[in-house]
Design a protein around this motif. Structure first.
Motif, PDB file in Angstrom:
ATOM      1  N   LEU A  51       0.840  -1.192   0.000  1.00  0.00           N
ATOM      2  CA  LEU A  51       0.000   0.000   0.000  1.00  0.00           C
ATOM      3  C   LEU A  51       0.876   1.243   0.000  1.00  0.00           C
ATOM      4  N   LYS A  52       0.429   2.259  -0.716  1.00  0.00           N
ATOM      5  CA  LYS A  52       1.136   3.538  -0.752  1.00  0.00           C
ATOM      6  C   LYS A  52       0.236   4.626  -0.207  1.00  0.00           C
ATOM      7  N   ALA A  53       0.729   5.361   0.774  1.00  0.00           N
ATOM      8  CA  ALA A  53      -0.051   6.434   1.390  1.00  0.00           C
ATOM      9  C   ALA A  53      -0.066   7.658   0.479  1.00  0.00           C
ATOM     10  N   LYS A  54      -1.259   8.274   0.384  1.00  0.00           N
ATOM     11  CA  LYS A  54      -1.419   9.475  -0.419  1.00  0.00           C
ATOM     12  C   LYS A  54      -2.187  10.510   0.394  1.00  0.00           C
ATOM     13  N   ALA A  55      -1.776  11.750   0.268  1.00  0.00           N
ATOM     14  CA  ALA A  55      -2.430  12.838   0.985  1.00  0.00           C
ATOM     15  C   ALA A  55      -3.143  13.748  -0.003  1.00  0.00           C
ATOM     16  N   ASP A  56      -4.188  14.409   0.460  1.00  0.00           N
ATOM     17  CA  ASP A  56      -4.895  15.368  -0.371  1.00  0.00           C
ATOM     18  C   ASP A  56      -3.992  16.571  -0.652  1.00  0.00           C
ATOM     19  N   PRO A  57      -4.247  17.299  -1.732  1.00  0.00           N
ATOM     20  CA  PRO A  57      -3.430  18.487  -2.042  1.00  0.00           C
ATOM     21  C   PRO A  57      -3.408  19.464  -0.874  1.00  0.00           C
ATOM     22  N   GLY A  58      -2.215  19.930  -0.561  1.00  0.00           N
ATOM     23  CA  GLY A  58      -2.047  20.853   0.548  1.00  0.00           C
ATOM     24  C   GLY A  58      -1.878  20.191   1.888  1.00  0.00           C
ATOM     25  N   GLN A  59      -2.019  18.837   1.933  1.00  0.00           N
ATOM     26  CA  GLN A  59      -1.897  18.104   3.198  1.00  0.00           C
ATOM     27  C   GLN A  59      -0.770  17.081   3.122  1.00  0.00           C
ATOM     28  N   GLU A  60       0.286  17.388   2.353  1.00  0.00           N
ATOM     29  CA  GLU A  60       1.372  16.430   2.161  1.00  0.00           C
ATOM     30  C   GLU A  60       2.075  16.069   3.467  1.00  0.00           C
ATOM     31  N   SER A  61       2.065  16.998   4.417  1.00  0.00           N
ATOM     32  CA  SER A  61       2.741  16.737   5.694  1.00  0.00           C
ATOM     33  C   SER A  61       2.031  15.660   6.510  1.00  0.00           C
ATOM     34  N   ALA A  62       0.801  15.295   6.099  1.00  0.00           N
ATOM     35  CA  ALA A  62       0.067  14.260   6.839  1.00  0.00           C
ATOM     36  C   ALA A  62       0.743  12.907   6.725  1.00  0.00           C
ATOM     37  N   VAL A  63       1.497  12.702   5.646  1.00  0.00           N
ATOM     38  CA  VAL A  63       2.217  11.431   5.477  1.00  0.00           C
ATOM     39  C   VAL A  63       3.526  11.545   6.251  1.00  0.00           C
ATOM     40  N   ASN A  64       3.491  11.198   7.525  1.00  0.00           N
ATOM     41  CA  ASN A  64       4.675  11.261   8.369  1.00  0.00           C
ATOM     42  C   ASN A  64       4.781   9.978   9.180  1.00  0.00           C
ATOM     43  N   GLU A  65       5.851   9.867   9.928  1.00  0.00           N
ATOM     44  CA  GLU A  65       6.140   8.623  10.652  1.00  0.00           C
ATOM     45  C   GLU A  65       5.054   8.290  11.667  1.00  0.00           C
ATOM     46  N   THR A  66       4.593   9.282  12.418  1.00  0.00           N
ATOM     47  CA  THR A  66       3.582   9.023  13.446  1.00  0.00           C
ATOM     48  C   THR A  66       2.301   8.489  12.837  1.00  0.00           C
ATOM     49  N   ASN A  67       1.822   9.145  11.786  1.00  0.00           N
ATOM     50  CA  ASN A  67       0.569   8.725  11.178  1.00  0.00           C
ATOM     51  C   ASN A  67       0.703   7.391  10.443  1.00  0.00           C
ATOM     52  N   MET A  68       1.869   7.136   9.884  1.00  0.00           N
ATOM     53  CA  MET A  68       2.085   5.842   9.227  1.00  0.00           C
ATOM     54  C   MET A  68       2.082   4.711  10.252  1.00  0.00           C
ATOM     55  N   ASN A  69       2.696   4.940  11.414  1.00  0.00           N
ATOM     56  CA  ASN A  69       2.683   3.924  12.465  1.00  0.00           C
ATOM     57  C   ASN A  69       1.267   3.687  12.982  1.00  0.00           C
ATOM     58  N   THR A  70       0.479   4.767  13.090  1.00  0.00           N
ATOM     59  CA  THR A  70      -0.912   4.610  13.501  1.00  0.00           C
ATOM     60  C   THR A  70      -1.683   3.808  12.461  1.00  0.00           C
ATOM     61  N   ALA A  71      -1.419   4.081  11.181  1.00  0.00           N
ATOM     62  CA  ALA A  71      -2.074   3.321  10.117  1.00  0.00           C
ATOM     63  C   ALA A  71      -1.711   1.852  10.191  1.00  0.00           C
ATOM     64  N   VAL A  72      -0.457   1.563  10.510  1.00  0.00           N
ATOM     65  CA  VAL A  72      -0.033   0.164  10.655  1.00  0.00           C
ATOM     66  C   VAL A  72      -0.830  -0.517  11.757  1.00  0.00           C
ATOM     67  N   ASP A  73      -1.005   0.168  12.888  1.00  0.00           N
ATOM     68  CA  ASP A  73      -1.772  -0.418  13.991  1.00  0.00           C
ATOM     69  C   ASP A  73      -3.215  -0.689  13.578  1.00  0.00           C
ATOM     70  N   ILE A  74      -3.813   0.249  12.851  1.00  0.00           N
ATOM     71  CA  ILE A  74      -5.209   0.075  12.436  1.00  0.00           C
ATOM     72  C   ILE A  74      -5.343  -1.081  11.454  1.00  0.00           C
ATOM     73  N   ILE A  75      -4.444  -1.136  10.462  1.00  0.00           N
ATOM     74  CA  ILE A  75      -4.511  -2.210   9.463  1.00  0.00           C
ATOM     75  C   ILE A  75      -4.241  -3.559  10.111  1.00  0.00           C
ATOM     76  N   GLU A  76      -3.296  -3.596  11.044  1.00  0.00           N
ATOM     77  CA  GLU A  76      -3.006  -4.859  11.723  1.00  0.00           C
ATOM     78  C   GLU A  76      -4.225  -5.340  12.503  1.00  0.00           C
ATOM     79  N   ARG A  77      -4.953  -4.401  13.131  1.00  0.00           N
ATOM     80  CA  ARG A  77      -6.154  -4.781  13.856  1.00  0.00           C
ATOM     81  C   ARG A  77      -7.223  -5.301  12.898  1.00  0.00           C
ATOM     82  N   ARG A  78      -7.308  -4.693  11.724  1.00  0.00           N
ATOM     83  CA  ARG A  78      -8.253  -5.177  10.728  1.00  0.00           C
ATOM     84  C   ARG A  78      -7.926  -6.610  10.307  1.00  0.00           C
ATOM     85  N   VAL A  79      -6.661  -6.846   9.983  1.00  0.00           N
ATOM     86  CA  VAL A  79      -6.265  -8.170   9.495  1.00  0.00           C
ATOM     87  C   VAL A  79      -6.459  -9.213  10.580  1.00  0.00           C
TER      88      VAL A  79
END
Length: 590
Positions: free
Chosen positions: A57-85
């Motif tokens: 999976l590749k993370a994508k941010a809306d225009p003007g929100q490029e800073s949203a793709v950072n280490e903290t949010n990616m780690n949170t996404a990993v936790d959420i996806i792991e819980r889903r799986v």
């Protein structure tokens, strides 16, 4: 000239090699015992060897929100996806970040690929829903049964604007009051596109007192009530499926974990606030009250929605005065409302630092314009992986056989030391890999096997460096015992520099690569470190002991250390020059 001091050892000398051998023997026994004690006697296999599905999976941010793709949010996404799986009943699934914006999901065999792709490829859905009813997580005997058992709110849950206090839920929501609440919720106007509409205050009547006669619920209400009655929150599959396919504008049922292993189930009204309405959330320590809290700030639109719903909920009694924070269909917190809140709120309760920060990350992630695009979905069968592993092991066996043949032909008796050292290194590598599987989730894949095969050459190279240094000392005319000690300092420096370069290359490869190449880099780095351990604690002490034996010390032709075969020089002898005493010189001698 001063006499040499007694007891002085030569440079690089080792007076007690038995200590080093005892140390590595204790380490081997301890690690092997730990492996058998843990019950993981074989390394954990990756999906290319065990079979399964790998999704990138590749993370994508809306225009003007490029800073949203950072280490903290990616780690949170990993936790959420792991819980889903894990909610799919998958065991030992791997979810990890690769690089700055990629997430790799490795799902072992036994999981439907289409279902897994739907679970991990969509953005997390975060909603704030009013609680209509709550009871314990076990299924009830019949739809008309009164919920039994108490269902306390999440240990972390009581928001307020000024004060906060935890108020336990009561099991007072009967089937009749549930039916009235559901009927009113379904009759309420549908939320506007922004999600600001909400059920009227009458949609959540108090669940106390004698149940009054209620109109017969319609088919949708009856179906939802029946679903709530039959729901078993102790079953992971039922928990995952409970909120699937439900629109935000519809009421639903959901599960929430109050404490480890303790679940409650909820009937929830239509979503009033979305995750995107949260501007920021974080866990913080309240110095005045000495407790951890979670603070939330809403957007302008979110503030109006939150003010509207909290105004209505604050007039209700428990549990209808609570709103549920629902992430991917599961209640992560269900705090009660004591007063009307608007632009900001705080959630307080039985938080510790980790739980407060986790909930803050969940709320923040739901507010981020972060989505994921599926880059690739690869399905690997166990049969294909087994064939590749077999081919890799055959290649490794051939390479190891050629190395041993070379050592035997060229070094003769010394090859015994090299073979024993390779055996010790192989045993330590196998045991550590078996322990790292349950410890850090390390999985042995095909690139990792390749890294182990390459390590054979690196390890053998260290032995060759030391052996050649010893033979150089013998060629200078020294005997074996001093040659072993004098050769060690120079060989040690060469081995350390060589292994440092290999480890540095493995570390850089591990950091910059994406995908399974990290397995190769990890194995290469691990075996390089083990090479240093084996050479220092096994190879050198064994050579010190063998130098004291007659077979090696006297330079037997089959020892590999025969001075004649090595072309050793005779021992260097200094000759003294005699000088005539001072005095008159005889003219005849002149």
């Amino acid at each position: 000239m001063a006499a040499p001091k007694k007891g002085r050892r030569p440079a690089g000398g080792q007076s007690r090699p038995g200590r080093a051998l005892a140390l590595i023997l204790i380490a081997m026994v301890a690690l092997t015992g730990g492996m058998f004690w843990s019950g993981h006697t074989t390394p954990r296999l990756g999906i290319d060897l065990a079979g399964g599905t790998s999704i990138t999976l590749k993370a994508k941010a809306d225009p003007g929100q490029e800073s949203a793709v950072n280490e903290t949010n990616m780690n949170t996404a990993v936790d959420i996806i792991e819980r889903r799986v894990n909610g799919l009943g998958v065991s030992e699934a791997e979810v990890q970040t690769q690089g700055r914006e990629n997430i790799i999901v490795n799902i072992p065999r036994g999981t439907n690929e289409k279902q897994a792709r739907e679970q991990v490829g969509t953005t997390a859905q975060l909603y704030f829903r009013p609680v209509l009813a709550v009871t314990n997580g076990a299924p009830q005997a019949a739809p008309t049964a009164t919920p039994s058992g108490s269902a306390s709110p999440k240990p972390s849950a009581t928001p307020s604007g000024a004060t906060a206090g935890e108020k336990p839920a009561t099991p007072s929501a009967t089937a009749s009051t549930q039916g009235r609440a559901l009927t009113e919720a379904l009759k309420a106007p549908s939320p506007t596109p922004t999600g600001s509409a909400s059920p009227s205050p009458s949609a959540t009547p108090k669940a106390t007192g004698t149940p009054q006669a209620t109109p017969t619920p319609d088919a949708a209400t009856a179906a939802l009530e029946q679903k709530f009655t039959a729901l078993n929150c102790l079953d992971p599959k039922q928990r995952t499926a409970a909120g699937q396919g439900v629109k935000p504008s519809e009421p639903t049922v959901a599960c929430g974990e109050d404490a480890p292993g303790v679940w409650s189930k909820y009937i929830l009204g239509p979503a009033e606030v979305e995750g995107r309405d949260v501007d920021d959330a974080k866990g913080a320590f309240d110095q005045q009250r000495g407790m951890w809290i979670v603070t939330m700030d809403f957007t302008d639109g979110g503030s109006k929605k939150f003010q509207s719903i909290t105004s209505k909920l604050s007039q209700q009694s428990d549990p209808q005065n609570r709103f549920a924070i629902v992430l991917d269909g599961e209640v992560v917190s269900a705090p009660s409302v004591r007063q009307t809140l608007s632009a900001s709120a705080e959630i307080s309760g039985s938080f510790n630092q980790q739980s407060a920060q986790d909930l803050g990350n969940i709320l923040s992630y739901g507010a981020l314009p972060l989505s994921f695009q599926t880059q690739s979905v690869d399905t690997v069968t166990a049969a294909l992986g087994g064939e590749q592993l077999e081919a890799g092991l055959i290649a490794g066996a051939i390479g190891l056989g050629l190395v041993i043949l070379y050592l035997v032909v060229y070094y003769r008796g010394l090859s015994l030391v090299a073979i024993l050292s390779l055996g010790v290194s192989a045993l330590l590598t196998y045991v550590i890999m078996s322990l790292l599987g349950p410890a850090i989730g390390f999985a042995l894949n095909l690139p990792a096997v390749c890294g182990a095969i390459v390590a054979i050459g690196i390890t053998a190279d260290s032995f060759i460096v030391y052996f050649e240094r010893i033979r150089d000392e013998l060629r200078e005319g020294r005997t074996l015992r001093p040659a072993v000690e004098r050769a060690w300092p120079r060989a040690r420096r060469t081995i350390l520099v060589s292994d440092f370069v290999s480890f540095l290359a493995a570390a850089v490869l591990f950091i910059v690569t994406v995908g399974k190449v990290q397995g190769f880099a990890f194995t290469l780095g691990l075996t390089t470190l083990l090479d240093i351990v084996v050479v220092f604690l096994f190879t050198k002490p064994v050579m010190t002991l063998l130098a004291r034996t007659k077979f090696f010390g006297d330079g037997h032709p089959w020892s590999g250390l025969d001075p004649k075969r090595l072309g050793a020089k005779p021992p260097l002898r200094r000759t003294r020059r005699t000088t005539a005493p001072a005095g008159p010189v005889d003219p005849k001698e002149a």
